[in-house]
Design a protein around this motif. Structure first.
Motif, PDB file in Angstrom:
ATOM      1  N   CYS A 119       0.813  -1.210  -0.028  1.00 18.32           N
ATOM      2  CA  CYS A 119       0.110  -0.104   0.060  1.00 18.32           C
ATOM      3  C   CYS A 119       0.834   1.212   0.110  1.00 18.32           C
ATOM      4  O   CYS A 119       2.007   0.966   0.206  1.00 18.32           O
ATOM      5  CB  CYS A 119      -1.015  -0.023   1.241  1.00 18.32           C
ATOM      6  N   ILE A 120       0.324   2.156  -0.593  1.00 21.35           N
ATOM      7  CA  ILE A 120       0.931   3.478  -0.398  1.00 21.35           C
ATOM      8  C   ILE A 120       0.779   4.361   0.755  1.00 21.35           C
ATOM      9  O   ILE A 120      -0.529   4.609   1.007  1.00 21.35           O
ATOM     10  CB  ILE A 120       0.789   4.441  -1.598  1.00 21.35           C
ATOM     11  N   THR A 121       1.662   4.999   1.609  1.00 21.70           N
ATOM     12  CA  THR A 121       1.236   5.729   2.754  1.00 21.70           C
ATOM     13  C   THR A 121       1.642   7.104   2.581  1.00 21.70           C
ATOM     14  O   THR A 121       2.809   7.370   1.568  1.00 21.70           O
ATOM     15  CB  THR A 121       1.876   5.088   3.948  1.00 21.70           C
ATOM     16  N   TYR A 122       1.075   8.046   3.344  1.00 20.77           N
ATOM     17  CA  TYR A 122       1.696   9.535   3.241  1.00 20.77           C
ATOM     18  C   TYR A 122       1.888   9.798   4.612  1.00 20.77           C
ATOM     19  O   TYR A 122       1.546  11.332   5.038  1.00 20.77           O
ATOM     20  CB  TYR A 122       0.550  10.375   2.782  1.00 20.77           C
ATOM     21  N   THR A 123       2.785   9.035   5.279  1.00 20.03           N
ATOM     22  CA  THR A 123       3.158   9.479   6.584  1.00 20.03           C
ATOM     23  C   THR A 123       4.299  10.435   6.631  1.00 20.03           C
ATOM     24  O   THR A 123       5.042  10.580   5.743  1.00 20.03           O
ATOM     25  CB  THR A 123       3.331   8.304   7.503  1.00 20.03           C
ATOM     26  N   GLY A 124       4.385  11.379   7.510  1.00 23.22           N
ATOM     27  CA  GLY A 124       5.397  12.389   7.739  1.00 23.22           C
ATOM     28  C   GLY A 124       5.071  13.386   6.736  1.00 23.22           C
ATOM     29  O   GLY A 124       4.061  14.238   6.304  1.00 23.22           O
ATOM     30  N   ASN A 125       6.059  13.537   5.485  1.00 24.10           N
ATOM     31  CA  ASN A 125       5.996  14.502   4.485  1.00 24.10           C
ATOM     32  C   ASN A 125       5.172  14.051   3.493  1.00 24.10           C
ATOM     33  O   ASN A 125       5.349  13.368   2.881  1.00 24.10           O
ATOM     34  CB  ASN A 125       7.440  14.727   3.924  1.00 24.10           C
ATOM     35  N   LEU A 126       4.031  14.892   3.283  1.00 22.61           N
ATOM     36  CA  LEU A 126       2.880  14.428   2.422  1.00 22.61           C
ATOM     37  C   LEU A 126       3.406  14.521   0.917  1.00 22.61           C
ATOM     38  O   LEU A 126       2.707  13.897   0.270  1.00 22.61           O
ATOM     39  CB  LEU A 126       1.672  15.343   2.851  1.00 22.61           C
ATOM     40  N   LYS A 127       4.454  15.263   0.608  1.00 23.61           N
ATOM     41  CA  LYS A 127       4.862  15.317  -0.558  1.00 23.61           C
ATOM     42  C   LYS A 127       5.745  14.237  -0.934  1.00 23.61           C
ATOM     43  O   LYS A 127       6.096  13.900  -2.145  1.00 23.61           O
ATOM     44  CB  LYS A 127       5.937  16.530  -0.832  1.00 23.61           C
ATOM     45  N   LYS A 128       5.857  13.299  -0.003  1.00 26.06           N
ATOM     46  CA  LYS A 128       6.721  12.208  -0.405  1.00 26.06           C
ATOM     47  C   LYS A 128       5.873  10.796   0.104  1.00 26.06           C
ATOM     48  O   LYS A 128       6.451  10.174   0.999  1.00 26.06           O
ATOM     49  CB  LYS A 128       8.223  12.157   0.305  1.00 26.06           C
ATOM     50  N   PRO A 129       5.417  10.066  -0.851  1.00 25.00           N
ATOM     51  CA  PRO A 129       4.436   8.929  -0.550  1.00 25.00           C
ATOM     52  C   PRO A 129       5.494   7.933  -0.554  1.00 25.00           C
ATOM     53  O   PRO A 129       6.529   7.845  -1.172  1.00 25.00           O
ATOM     54  CB  PRO A 129       3.562   8.853  -1.450  1.00 25.00           C
ATOM     55  N   ARG A 130       5.490   6.876   0.160  1.00 23.27           N
ATOM     56  CA  ARG A 130       6.379   5.797   0.429  1.00 23.27           C
ATOM     57  C   ARG A 130       5.210   4.318   0.264  1.00 23.27           C
ATOM     58  O   ARG A 130       4.024   4.713   0.635  1.00 23.27           O
ATOM     59  CB  ARG A 130       7.007   5.611   1.508  1.00 23.27           C
ATOM     60  N   ILE A 131       5.924   3.473   0.020  1.00 20.98           N
ATOM     61  CA  ILE A 131       5.253   2.169  -0.425  1.00 20.98           C
ATOM     62  C   ILE A 131       5.635   1.298   0.857  1.00 20.98           C
ATOM     63  O   ILE A 131       6.738   1.021   1.250  1.00 20.98           O
ATOM     64  CB  ILE A 131       5.800   1.441  -1.579  1.00 20.98           C
ATOM     65  N   LYS A 132       4.407   0.598   1.683  1.00 21.20           N
ATOM     66  CA  LYS A 132       4.705  -0.253   2.713  1.00 21.20           C
ATOM     67  C   LYS A 132       4.239  -1.615   1.994  1.00 21.20           C
ATOM     68  O   LYS A 132       3.435  -1.793   1.286  1.00 21.20           O
ATOM     69  CB  LYS A 132       3.970   0.037   3.768  1.00 21.20           C
ATOM     70  N   ILE A 133       4.983  -2.641   2.854  1.00 15.65           N
ATOM     71  CA  ILE A 133       4.804  -4.153   2.492  1.00 15.65           C
ATOM     72  C   ILE A 133       4.367  -4.893   3.849  1.00 15.65           C
ATOM     73  O   ILE A 133       5.029  -4.801   4.861  1.00 15.65           O
ATOM     74  CB  ILE A 133       5.786  -4.773   1.583  1.00 15.65           C
ATOM     75  N   LYS A 134       3.449  -5.876   3.582  1.00 13.05           N
ATOM     76  CA  LYS A 134       2.900  -6.659   4.599  1.00 13.05           C
ATOM     77  C   LYS A 134       4.046  -7.709   4.877  1.00 13.05           C
ATOM     78  O   LYS A 134       4.118  -8.492   3.739  1.00 13.05           O
ATOM     79  CB  LYS A 134       1.521  -7.076   4.579  1.00 13.05           C
ATOM     80  N   THR A 135       4.673  -8.080   5.809  1.00 12.54           N
ATOM     81  CA  THR A 135       5.675  -9.154   6.158  1.00 12.54           C
ATOM     82  C   THR A 135       5.114 -10.013   7.178  1.00 12.54           C
ATOM     83  O   THR A 135       4.151  -9.645   8.007  1.00 12.54           O
ATOM     84  CB  THR A 135       7.043  -8.666   6.367  1.00 12.54           C
ATOM     85  N   GLU A 136       5.706 -11.093   7.460  1.00  9.46           N
ATOM     86  CA  GLU A 136       5.361 -12.043   8.410  1.00  9.46           C
ATOM     87  C   GLU A 136       5.498 -11.242   9.979  1.00  9.46           C
ATOM     88  O   GLU A 136       5.236 -11.602  10.788  1.00  9.46           O
ATOM     89  CB  GLU A 136       6.283 -13.140   8.521  1.00  9.46           C
ATOM     90  N   ASN A 137       6.654 -10.407   9.966  1.00 13.23           N
ATOM     91  CA  ASN A 137       6.593  -9.412  10.907  1.00 13.23           C
ATOM     92  C   ASN A 137       5.870  -8.327  11.249  1.00 13.23           C
ATOM     93  O   ASN A 137       6.226  -7.389  12.266  1.00 13.23           O
ATOM     94  CB  ASN A 137       8.498  -9.008  11.202  1.00 13.23           C
ATOM     95  N   GLY A 138       5.072  -8.029  10.261  1.00  8.34           N
ATOM     96  CA  GLY A 138       4.224  -6.835  10.232  1.00  8.34           C
ATOM     97  C   GLY A 138       4.588  -5.766   9.116  1.00  8.34           C
ATOM     98  O   GLY A 138       5.167  -6.245   8.155  1.00  8.34           O
ATOM     99  N   TRP A 139       4.269  -4.714   9.271  1.00  9.31           N
ATOM    100  CA  TRP A 139       4.307  -3.770   8.238  1.00  9.31           C
ATOM    101  C   TRP A 139       5.775  -2.986   8.008  1.00  9.31           C
ATOM    102  O   TRP A 139       6.400  -2.749   9.140  1.00  9.31           O
ATOM    103  CB  TRP A 139       3.376  -2.608   8.111  1.00  9.31           C
ATOM    104  N   MET A 140       6.233  -3.005   6.797  1.00  6.99           N
ATOM    105  CA  MET A 140       7.641  -1.954   6.934  1.00  6.99           C
ATOM    106  C   MET A 140       7.767  -1.539   5.606  1.00  6.99           C
ATOM    107  O   MET A 140       7.055  -1.780   4.613  1.00  6.99           O
ATOM    108  CB  MET A 140       9.000  -2.948   6.907  1.00  6.99           C
ATOM    109  N   TYR A 141       8.594  -0.458   5.243  1.00  6.28           N
ATOM    110  CA  TYR A 141       8.707   0.085   4.119  1.00  6.28           C
ATOM    111  C   TYR A 141       9.387  -0.842   3.025  1.00  6.28           C
ATOM    112  O   TYR A 141      10.076  -1.404   3.274  1.00  6.28           O
ATOM    113  CB  TYR A 141       9.585   1.429   4.267  1.00  6.28           C
ATOM    114  N   LYS A 142       8.717  -0.743   1.753  1.00  2.00           N
ATOM    115  CA  LYS A 142       9.203  -1.611   0.772  1.00  2.00           C
ATOM    116  C   LYS A 142      10.781  -1.397   0.323  1.00  2.00           C
ATOM    117  O   LYS A 142      11.558  -2.528   0.202  1.00  2.00           O
ATOM    118  CB  LYS A 142       8.420  -1.452  -0.428  1.00  2.00           C
ATOM    119  N   ALA A 143      11.009  -0.280   0.775  1.00  2.00           N
ATOM    120  CA  ALA A 143      12.719   0.187   0.286  1.00  2.00           C
ATOM    121  C   ALA A 143      13.624  -0.729   1.157  1.00  2.00           C
ATOM    122  O   ALA A 143      14.565  -1.418   0.671  1.00  2.00           O
ATOM    123  CB  ALA A 143      13.034   1.424   0.203  1.00  2.00           C
ATOM    124  N   ARG A 144      13.155  -0.867   2.446  1.00  3.41           N
ATOM    125  CA  ARG A 144      13.911  -1.436   3.551  1.00  3.41           C
ATOM    126  C   ARG A 144      13.841  -2.872   3.268  1.00  3.41           C
ATOM    127  O   ARG A 144      14.818  -3.715   3.438  1.00  3.41           O
ATOM    128  CB  ARG A 144      13.659  -0.965   4.984  1.00  3.41           C
TER     129      ARG A 144
END
Length: 93
Positions: A17-42
Motif C-alpha cells: 500500500c502507499i502511505t503518506y506519513t510524515g512529509n505528504l509530498k513524499k509518499p512511500r510504499i509499505k509491504i506486509k511481512t510476517e513481522n508486520g508492516w515495513m517500508y518496501k525499500a527497506r
C-alpha cells in the motif's frame, strides 16, 4: 471498527500500500511481512543484503522518487547524518 477505518491486520503477507506519513509530498510504499508492516525499500535492501537492517540504517532513493523501489535506485544503508549530508550536496548541485 470506527466508520471509514479499516483494519491493517486483514491484509495478507506481500500486500502493498502507499502511505503518506510524515512529509505528504513524499509518499512511500509499505509491504506486509510476517513481522508486520515495513517500508518496501527497506524490505528489498534486507533481502539483497541477507540480513535485517538496524533501526538507525537509512535507505536513500537515488532519484529521490520514493515510489521507485527498484534495487538499482536504492543506496546501501547509511546513517541519518550521511543522509542529510547527501541531500545538502544534492541541493547545492
Amino acid at each position: 471498527f470506527a466508520k471509514g477505518r479499516i483494519s491493517w491486520n486483514i491484509h495478507p503477507v506481500g500486500y502493498e500500500c502507499i502511505t503518506y506519513t510524515g512529509n505528504l509530498k513524499k509518499p512511500r510504499i509499505k509491504i506486509k511481512t510476517e513481522n508486520g508492516w515495513m517500508y518496501k525499500a527497506r524490505y528489498i535492501k534486507e533481502q539483497e543484503l541477507g540480513r535485517r537492517l538496524e533501526s538507525w540504517e537509512i535507505i536513500h532513493h537515488k532519484d529521490e522518487d520514493t515510489l521507485n523501489d527498484c534495487p538499482s535506485n536504492l543506496s546501501n544503508p547509511i546513517t541519518d547524518s550521511e543522509h542529510m549530508s547527501l541531500h545538502q550536496r544534492e541541493r547545492r548541485s
